[in-house]
Scaffold this motif. Sequence first.
Motif, PDB file in Angstrom:
ATOM      1  N   GLU A 176      61.053  22.443  30.965  1.00 31.24           N
ATOM      2  CA  GLU A 176      62.430  22.568  30.513  1.00 31.24           C
ATOM      3  C   GLU A 176      62.581  23.854  29.696  1.00 31.24           C
ATOM      4  N   THR A 177      63.783  24.397  29.674  1.00 30.31           N
ATOM      5  CA  THR A 177      64.043  25.586  28.878  1.00 30.31           C
ATOM      6  C   THR A 177      63.676  25.335  27.422  1.00 30.31           C
ATOM      7  N   GLY A 178      62.968  26.286  26.818  1.00 33.80           N
ATOM      8  CA  GLY A 178      62.561  26.144  25.427  1.00 33.80           C
ATOM      9  C   GLY A 178      61.107  26.485  25.212  1.00 33.80           C
ATOM     10  N   PHE A 179      60.320  26.574  26.291  1.00 34.17           N
ATOM     11  CA  PHE A 179      58.929  26.994  26.163  1.00 34.17           C
ATOM     12  C   PHE A 179      58.842  28.509  26.369  1.00 34.17           C
ATOM     13  N   SER A 180      57.935  29.150  25.656  1.00 24.82           N
ATOM     14  CA  SER A 180      57.874  30.610  25.687  1.00 24.82           C
ATOM     15  C   SER A 180      57.325  31.116  27.016  1.00 24.82           C
ATOM     16  N   TYR A 181      57.717  32.319  27.363  1.00 24.75           N
ATOM     17  CA  TYR A 181      57.217  32.925  28.591  1.00 24.75           C
ATOM     18  C   TYR A 181      55.733  33.250  28.467  1.00 24.75           C
ATOM     19  N   GLU A 182      55.262  33.518  27.252  1.00 24.51           N
ATOM     20  CA  GLU A 182      53.835  33.758  27.055  1.00 24.51           C
ATOM     21  C   GLU A 182      53.032  32.516  27.450  1.00 24.51           C
ATOM     22  N   THR A 183      53.539  31.345  27.053  1.00 25.26           N
ATOM     23  CA  THR A 183      52.878  30.093  27.414  1.00 25.26           C
ATOM     24  C   THR A 183      52.926  29.872  28.923  1.00 25.26           C
ATOM     25  N   VAL A 184      54.068  30.143  29.526  1.00 20.32           N
ATOM     26  CA  VAL A 184      54.205  29.962  30.972  1.00 20.32           C
ATOM     27  C   VAL A 184      53.217  30.846  31.727  1.00 20.32           C
ATOM     28  N   ARG A 185      53.117  32.093  31.320  1.00 24.67           N
ATOM     29  CA  ARG A 185      52.199  33.018  32.001  1.00 24.67           C
ATOM     30  C   ARG A 185      50.751  32.546  31.876  1.00 24.67           C
ATOM     31  N   GLU A 186      50.377  32.056  30.690  1.00 28.38           N
ATOM     32  CA  GLU A 186      49.004  31.609  30.496  1.00 28.38           C
ATOM     33  C   GLU A 186      48.724  30.337  31.303  1.00 28.38           C
ATOM     34  N   LEU A 187      49.721  29.462  31.419  1.00 30.68           N
ATOM     35  CA  LEU A 187      49.552  28.274  32.266  1.00 30.68           C
ATOM     36  C   LEU A 187      49.291  28.682  33.717  1.00 30.68           C
ATOM     37  N   MET A 188      50.014  29.686  34.171  1.00 32.82           N
ATOM     38  CA  MET A 188      49.819  30.155  35.545  1.00 32.82           C
ATOM     39  C   MET A 188      48.428  30.768  35.709  1.00 32.82           C
ATOM     40  N   ARG A 189      47.935  31.461  34.686  1.00 35.75           N
ATOM     41  CA  ARG A 189      46.589  32.026  34.762  1.00 35.75           C
ATOM     42  C   ARG A 189      45.539  30.928  34.892  1.00 35.75           C
ATOM     43  N   ARG A 190      45.824  29.765  34.318  1.00 37.57           N
ATOM     44  CA  ARG A 190      44.871  28.656  34.377  1.00 37.57           C
ATOM     45  C   ARG A 190      45.019  27.834  35.666  1.00 37.57           C
ATOM     46  N   GLY A 191      45.911  28.270  36.540  1.00 33.44           N
ATOM     47  CA  GLY A 191      46.007  27.639  37.846  1.00 33.44           C
ATOM     48  C   GLY A 191      47.161  26.685  38.040  1.00 33.44           C
ATOM     49  N   HIS A 192      48.077  26.606  37.072  1.00 34.14           N
ATOM     50  CA  HIS A 192      49.228  25.722  37.211  1.00 34.14           C
ATOM     51  C   HIS A 192      50.339  26.413  38.001  1.00 34.14           C
ATOM     52  N   SER A 193      50.966  25.657  38.879  1.00 36.63           N
ATOM     53  CA  SER A 193      52.152  26.139  39.584  1.00 36.63           C
ATOM     54  C   SER A 193      53.367  25.693  38.773  1.00 36.63           C
ATOM     55  N   VAL A 194      54.042  26.650  38.142  1.00 36.17           N
ATOM     56  CA  VAL A 194      55.100  26.336  37.170  1.00 36.17           C
ATOM     57  C   VAL A 194      56.468  26.529  37.798  1.00 36.17           C
ATOM     58  N   ARG A 195      57.347  25.537  37.603  1.00 33.78           N
ATOM     59  CA  ARG A 195      58.736  25.633  38.047  1.00 33.78           C
ATOM     60  C   ARG A 195      59.654  25.422  36.845  1.00 33.78           C
ATOM     61  N   PHE A 196      60.843  26.008  36.928  1.00 36.92           N
ATOM     62  CA  PHE A 196      61.891  25.693  35.962  1.00 36.92           C
ATOM     63  C   PHE A 196      62.900  24.797  36.672  1.00 36.92           C
ATOM     64  N   ALA A 197      62.852  23.529  36.371  1.00 40.47           N
ATOM     65  CA  ALA A 197      63.723  22.558  37.030  1.00 40.47           C
ATOM     66  C   ALA A 197      64.736  22.030  36.029  1.00 40.47           C
ATOM     67  N   HIS A 198      65.965  21.855  36.482  1.00 41.27           N
ATOM     68  CA  HIS A 198      67.015  21.307  35.634  1.00 41.27           C
ATOM     69  C   HIS A 198      67.243  19.846  36.011  1.00 41.27           C
ATOM     70  N   GLY A 199      67.012  18.940  35.080  1.00 41.87           N
ATOM     71  CA  GLY A 199      67.411  17.559  35.323  1.00 41.87           C
ATOM     72  C   GLY A 199      66.365  16.473  35.328  1.00 41.87           C
ATOM     73  N   PRO A 200      65.100  16.722  35.770  1.00 44.56           N
ATOM     74  CA  PRO A 200      64.214  15.571  35.994  1.00 44.56           C
ATOM     75  C   PRO A 200      63.425  15.139  34.763  1.00 44.56           C
ATOM     76  N   TYR A 201      64.028  15.233  33.578  1.00 45.38           N
ATOM     77  CA  TYR A 201      63.253  15.007  32.359  1.00 45.38           C
ATOM     78  C   TYR A 201      63.564  13.687  31.662  1.00 45.38           C
ATOM     79  N   GLY A 202      64.334  12.815  32.316  1.00 44.57           N
ATOM     80  CA  GLY A 202      64.494  11.465  31.811  1.00 44.57           C
ATOM     81  C   GLY A 202      65.600  11.306  30.794  1.00 44.57           C
TER      82      GLY A 202
END
Length: 576
Positions: A522-548
């Motif tokens: 969800e919007t609110g996490f830093s891009y630095e964190t997103v980039r590092e998650l991708m380096r560790r092998g995560h496929s990251v999406r920005f999705a609107h809505g599926p958070y309960g």
Amino acid sequence: MSRPITAPRRGLALLALACALGLPLSAPAADRISGNAFATRSEVYAPHAIAATSHPLTTQIALDVMKAGGSAVDAAIAANAALGLMEPTGNGIGGDLFAIVWDPKTQKLYGYNGSGRSPKSLTLAEFQKRGLKDIPPHGPLPVTVPGTVDGWFALHERFGRKPMAENLAPAIRYARDGHPVHEVIAYYWNASVPRLSKWPGFKEQFTIDGRAPRTGEMWKNPNLADTLEQIAKGGRDAFYKGEIAHTIDAYFKANDGFLSYDDLAAHRGEWVEPVSTNYRGYDVWELPPNGQGIAALQILNLLEPYNLKSYGFGSVEHLHLFTEAKKLAFADRARWYADPAFSKSPVAKLISKDYAAQRRKLISMDKALREVQPATPKELDEGDTIYMTVADADGMMVSLIQSNYRGMGSGMAPPGLGFIFQDRGEQFVLKQGHPNSFAPGKRPFHTIIPAFVTKDGKPWLSFGVMGGAMQPQGHAQIVINLIDFGMNLQEAGDAPRLQHDGSTEPAGQATVMSDGGELDLETGFSYETVRELMRRGHSVRFAHGPYGGYQAIMVNPHGGYVGASESRKDGQAAGY
């Protein structure tokens, strides 16, 4: 609800406004408009009683019932009946119900499993004869016996104080007189109409000239009012054995269905013992399978040894570890969670600390898991939705969740009854030998789960996060936000969420995860964190809505209660 639809435009508008104003979006638990370190709205404090539901009018109904002498269970039933009218996109008497109740008299928790079973005349061979590999999401085939009405009366028999006719009266009145449709509900309703209008009875009873009601438009459902009046006068048997049941039987016989009068007449929910794990001194409680609640306990057990507080909310370590723990828990969820009457689930072992320590060895701090196998039998030897919670002046607290499953359910709406049947049977697997394989008279794997937390044997928190596979992920995130990151009750729900998607599922063809799945942020996490998650092998999406959708009530140590409500929905927490 299994896979929530894209969020309303409101969320995008708020995001655009914040960006235009140059406001920070990455601060932990920051207000999405101001960027200040407080939640989108304040916690609600009340000295006597409180209710948190996904609709402001149903919250007021719950408070009115308690002010008139009703218990928290009376209030929950009244609010749930009204939600079936006001939020048919998420629930109704055609669906199932689960609840956890804290009883101040006995000082213990009681669990209720109100899930219905598959039609006894429908077999796995019938699906195979039709050439189906999955149970379809709509129409007559995914319909199972609805357990909600039976659940109301079981809860009321043990904990109710007001006559059931009085509890159902507000919903009946609103059904006849009408109420204005709220924004998020109108959005989902509009999305459901094109998919469900082909099914008999839906268009006639759940549209206005073929379209969904618009935001603010008055909605009436006199058919539902008549049905609720029959239940108020005749009790639960009016639904399961009376004229309503005969109407349902005739409707499915005429529309290629299998649900029968005998299926309805045989239904009974059951009281079950909640199960728990201790997380940093707090006992977190869930209901055992056929639901998925213990996945939240497995996630918390896996994460407990890590110092999440030192990593910080929204850090790459926080999000990476959570995602990996979820993958491990969901691998077991796909293999071991099913109706215990048909397939024994080793619950005690799955939620044990020793088992978590064993499985934790599979987690790497540097690399995302792409494939996860469930535990073997040797290693273990010894399922749209609404969530609501109510607490009364005597100390009774109710954690209740209720659902039609996917959106507005199956689309099957018997004539003159004013409700839609759930499509929970879609969660069965059409594969012989699978624990969740379809069988007559069997309860499907269930996604809806209420939760509760106690501290030193006393009630601390009643809460839930609706939304399909998001639910155990959401439960664990709320607990972590409160205990590890020190957020208040509203902040814990408003903080940006993550959802991992793509794990092996216990439903459908039960396909196996082989690519690590997708991580929705969800919007609110830093891009630095997103980039590092991708380096560790995560496929990251920005999705609107599926958070309960989150509601919660906490015991105020100074007296009374604290309430919080989901800022992404129409709901309200209020008290007196």
